[in-house]
Motif scaffolding. Structure first.
Motif, PDB file in Angstrom:
ATOM      1  N   GLN A  48       0.847  -1.197   0.000  1.00 37.81           N
ATOM      2  CA  GLN A  48       0.000   0.000   0.000  1.00 37.81           C
ATOM      3  C   GLN A  48       0.880   1.244   0.000  1.00 37.81           C
ATOM      4  O   GLN A  48       1.872   1.306   0.688  1.00 37.81           O
ATOM      5  CB  GLN A  48      -0.918   0.022   1.233  1.00 37.81           C
ATOM      6  N   GLN A  49       0.479   2.217  -0.799  1.00 31.28           N
ATOM      7  CA  GLN A  49       1.257   3.458  -0.929  1.00 31.28           C
ATOM      8  C   GLN A  49       1.055   4.331   0.292  1.00 31.28           C
ATOM      9  O   GLN A  49      -0.078   4.533   0.731  1.00 31.28           O
ATOM     10  CB  GLN A  49       0.822   4.207  -2.194  1.00 31.28           C
ATOM     11  N   GLN A  50       2.142   4.821   0.855  1.00 34.03           N
ATOM     12  CA  GLN A  50       2.085   5.649   2.041  1.00 34.03           C
ATOM     13  C   GLN A  50       1.631   7.055   1.673  1.00 34.03           C
ATOM     14  O   GLN A  50       1.958   7.552   0.598  1.00 34.03           O
ATOM     15  CB  GLN A  50       3.464   5.716   2.702  1.00 34.03           C
ATOM     16  N   PRO A  51       0.834   7.719   2.526  1.00 30.11           N
ATOM     17  CA  PRO A  51       0.412   9.099   2.236  1.00 30.11           C
ATOM     18  C   PRO A  51       1.608  10.047   2.283  1.00 30.11           C
ATOM     19  O   PRO A  51       2.546   9.855   3.033  1.00 30.11           O
ATOM     20  CB  PRO A  51      -0.592   9.404   3.356  1.00 30.11           C
ATOM     21  N   TRP A  52       1.544  11.100   1.434  1.00 24.99           N
ATOM     22  CA  TRP A  52       2.644  12.070   1.365  1.00 24.99           C
ATOM     23  C   TRP A  52       2.633  13.064   2.498  1.00 24.99           C
ATOM     24  O   TRP A  52       3.642  13.659   2.836  1.00 24.99           O
ATOM     25  CB  TRP A  52       2.588  12.843   0.044  1.00 24.99           C
ATOM     26  N   ARG A  58      -8.589   9.176  -2.322  1.00 22.10           N
ATOM     27  CA  ARG A  58      -7.403   8.519  -1.781  1.00 22.10           C
ATOM     28  C   ARG A  58      -6.148   8.965  -2.527  1.00 22.10           C
ATOM     29  O   ARG A  58      -5.076   9.128  -1.936  1.00 22.10           O
ATOM     30  CB  ARG A  58      -7.569   7.008  -1.876  1.00 22.10           C
ATOM     31  N   LYS A  59      -6.281   9.175  -3.807  1.00 24.04           N
ATOM     32  CA  LYS A  59      -5.129   9.620  -4.598  1.00 24.04           C
ATOM     33  C   LYS A  59      -4.683  11.018  -4.162  1.00 24.04           C
ATOM     34  O   LYS A  59      -3.493  11.318  -4.117  1.00 24.04           O
ATOM     35  CB  LYS A  59      -5.486   9.613  -6.080  1.00 24.04           C
ATOM     36  N   LEU A 100      -4.825  12.126  -1.209  1.00 25.91           N
ATOM     37  CA  LEU A 100      -4.127  11.979   0.061  1.00 25.91           C
ATOM     38  C   LEU A 100      -2.782  11.285  -0.081  1.00 25.91           C
ATOM     39  O   LEU A 100      -1.888  11.505   0.736  1.00 25.91           O
ATOM     40  CB  LEU A 100      -4.996  11.201   1.055  1.00 25.91           C
ATOM     41  N   SER A 101      -2.636  10.459  -1.121  1.00 32.08           N
ATOM     42  CA  SER A 101      -1.399   9.690  -1.277  1.00 32.08           C
ATOM     43  C   SER A 101      -0.449  10.268  -2.314  1.00 32.08           C
ATOM     44  O   SER A 101       0.755  10.036  -2.249  1.00 32.08           O
ATOM     45  CB  SER A 101      -1.742   8.234  -1.653  1.00 32.08           C
ATOM     46  N   ASP A 102      -0.984  11.026  -3.272  1.00 28.01           N
ATOM     47  CA  ASP A 102      -0.166  11.558  -4.360  1.00 28.01           C
ATOM     48  C   ASP A 102      -0.042  13.071  -4.193  1.00 28.01           C
ATOM     49  O   ASP A 102      -1.023  13.814  -4.327  1.00 28.01           O
ATOM     50  CB  ASP A 102      -0.802  11.226  -5.712  1.00 28.01           C
ATOM     51  N   LYS A 103       1.171  13.525  -3.883  1.00 32.11           N
ATOM     52  CA  LYS A 103       1.377  14.960  -3.658  1.00 32.11           C
ATOM     53  C   LYS A 103       1.170  15.777  -4.930  1.00 32.11           C
ATOM     54  O   LYS A 103       0.625  16.882  -4.890  1.00 32.11           O
ATOM     55  CB  LYS A 103       2.777  15.198  -3.108  1.00 32.11           C
ATOM     56  N   TYR A 152      -2.473  16.188  -5.510  1.00 33.80           N
ATOM     57  CA  TYR A 152      -3.014  17.165  -4.555  1.00 33.80           C
ATOM     58  C   TYR A 152      -2.681  18.597  -4.989  1.00 33.80           C
ATOM     59  O   TYR A 152      -3.529  19.480  -4.943  1.00 33.80           O
ATOM     60  CB  TYR A 152      -2.458  16.879  -3.161  1.00 33.80           C
TER      61      TYR A 152
END
Length: 225
Positions: A28-32, A78-79, A81-84, A87
């Motif tokens: 699982q990808q960690q949030p940035w 979710r993207k 929150l996880s992809d800077k 965002y």
């Protein structure tokens, strides 16, 4: 026997192996963002300490942002929150951010324009500064000297027409008339002048003397009072 839903066998079969669950969690990808930025529902009711500075968002701004988020799917949220990068792209697409960026760009352009104008005026400023220096060293010095001379003349005039000075001058004029009348009287006694001429001149001199004496006395009394 039949295996009912919720039985132990079915629960055992549906439970993933420990190794598989650990490997999937690592994938699982960690949030940035920092986990401290997201608070749990229970932590929202806790009083904030003095060191915390929560962002103040107006209800209108919050409603505007919610309008952009309500139509997005769970994966899209979710993207964010996880992809800077995703965002940042979403952030810069907001109208409020666009307005702020436009204002910032406009202020930057105006500042650069003012800086260019100041640099263009630098030779003129230097010329004016040199002129002021010349005026200060030449024309100002001459004007100051003239002013000092006028001040000196003013002091002399005020001193000349001061009450004490006028009284002294009036006293000197009285003495001159008195001496002139005494000299005329000596001429009359020595028969150097006839009686008619003596009386006419002597009467005139004594009239002037007594008039000045009265003025002197009145001025002296008024000055003392």
């Amino acid at each position: 026997m039949f295996n009912f839903w919720g039985s132990k066998d079915q629960q055992g079969q549906s439970r993933p192996p420990p190794e598989a669950s650990s490997s999937s969690s690592q994938q699982q990808q960690q949030p940035w963002y920092s986990p401290s930025l997201v608070s749990s529902p229970s932590s929202s009711s806790r009083p904030q300490t003095s060191g915390q500075n929560p962002a103040h968002v107006s209800p209108g701004e919050a409603a505007g942002i919610i309008t952009y988020l309500k139509d997005k799917s769970v994966d899209e949220l979710r993207k964010l929150l996880s992809d800077k990068d995703a965002y940042q792209q979403f952030l810069h697409s907001l109208d409020q951010v666009k307005v702020q960026n436009n204002i910032k760009d406009e202020l930057r352009r105006e500042t650069l324009q003012l800086a260019r104008e100041n640099l263009e005026k630098e030779p003129q400023i230097m010329e004016l500064r040199n002129q002021c220096k010349i005026i200060r060293t030449t024309e100002l010095a001459a004007a100051q000297e003239k002013l000092n001379e006028l001040e000196r003349q003013k002091e002399e005039i005020l001193k000349f027409y001061s009450p004490g000075s006028l009284l002294n001058k009036l006293q000197e004029a009285m003495n001159e008339v008195d001496e002139e009348s005494e000299a005329l009287q000596e001429k009359f006694l020595e028969k150097e002048i006839d009686t008619a001429a003596f009386v006419q001149k002597y009467k005139k001199l004594r009239t002037i003397y007594h008039r000045r004496a009265l003025i002197h006395l009145a001025a002296k009394t008024s000055n003392i009072g």
